[in-house]
Design an enzyme around this catalytic site. Structure first.
Site: not given
Ligand code: 9D3
Length: 259
Positions: A88, A115, A153, A168
């Site tokens: 994220p 995390e 793709r 597209d």
């Molecule tokens: C409390 C802090 N959080 C960060 C916003 C912790 C957290 C949330 C969700 C840590 C990991 C996750 C899991 N998400 C992913 O691994 C992830 C993800 C996403 O949550 N949103 C958009 N793209 C991606 S790519 C990997």
């Protein structure tokens, strides 16, 4: 292209890759997918892939050694490659990113859980971090599938010419106009007359105008990078849309300067 997925949930990937265009690309050998279970590289007695954070705090952190061993095992020698952590915190994945990634021979996609991963692993092994958008998932697995789908793709010979990359939604930076098929009347709603006229120039004009209206309504920020030909400009002016486009582009520039 070889996609290597590193995950603690290998079963997650069995069905999504078995359908549609990705399945066909696999069948024709245009792509390969390798699934690597990070847990297989956890060498301690309990095969632990995560542990408590130094310094305390909520949640668990993915341990560096199993991740590093898994990457080393998954790398195909003599390939151009990127090691990508789905996270994220990553840079936002986009069509431009997909096009760039399509140029490599191997993509290693590391699916985070908990995390996050130990910073030392990230520093030494990860080339880039990607997020698929501003919402919270339970892990990187779905994000890895999104990257595979979008990159796959774009590879030569994967799409039929009917829906080739030139067609597209994003190919010219405008949203695509609405589409209609038979019947001509559905629940008292008729198809726009011009589409039945056989006048291809009129149809093209209609579709351009509809594309611009839709983009103005839903994704005005996209218009900042669209170029219109003099003929298109004339059509859009006649519809009263060109001034609205210019206003939006100007507002975007101000936004951009502020950011
Ligand atoms: C409390 C802090 N959080 C960060 C916003 C912790 C957290 C949330 C969700 C840590 C990991 C996750 C899991 N998400 C992913 O691994 C992830 C993800 C996403 O949550 N949103 C958009 N793209 C991606 S790519 C990997």
């Amino acid at each position: 292209m070889l996609f290597s997925i590193l995950t603690i949930f290998p079963d997650f990937f069995s069905s999504p890759l078995q359908e549609g265009i990705v399945r066909r690309a696999l069948g024709e050998g245009k792509i390969e997918v390798g699934i690597h279970n990070i847990r297989d590289y956890a060498l301690d007695r309990h095969r632990m892939t995560d542990d408590r954070p130094f310094g305390g705090g909520e949640g668990m952190v993915m341990k560096p050694e199993p991740l590093a061993a898994c990457v080393r095992a998954a790398v195909r020698p003599d390939c151009s490659r990127r090691v990508i952590l789905l996270s994220p915190k990553g840079e936002r994945f986009s069509q431009a990113q997909a096009e760039r990634l399509a140029g490599y021979e191997q993509l290693l996609l590391i699916c985070g859980r908990y995390e996050g991963v130990d910073e030392r692993f990230r520093e030494r092994y990860v080339d880039e971090e990607l997020s698929i958008g501003d919402y919270i998932l339970t892990g990187g697995e779905l994000a890895a599938l999104v990257v595979i789908d979008a990159v796959c793709r774009l590879l030569p010979g994967v799409l039929g010419c009917e829906d080739s990359a030139a067609n597209d939604s994003f190919s010219r930076g405008l949203l695509k106009h609405a589409q209609y098929t038979r019947p001509r009347v559905f629940e008292e709603m008729a198809v726009p007359e011009v589409l039945l006229s056989g006048d291809h120039a009129a149809i093209d004009r209609h579709r351009l105008v509809e594309s611009v209206r839709l983009t103005l309504a839903r994704r005005p920020e996209l218009l900042a990078s669209v170029r219109f030909s003099p003929v298109e400009e004339k059509i859009l002016r006649r519809e009263g849309l060109y001034d609205r486009i210019e206003a939006v582009v100007k507002a975007e520039r101000v936004q951009g300067d502020a950011g």
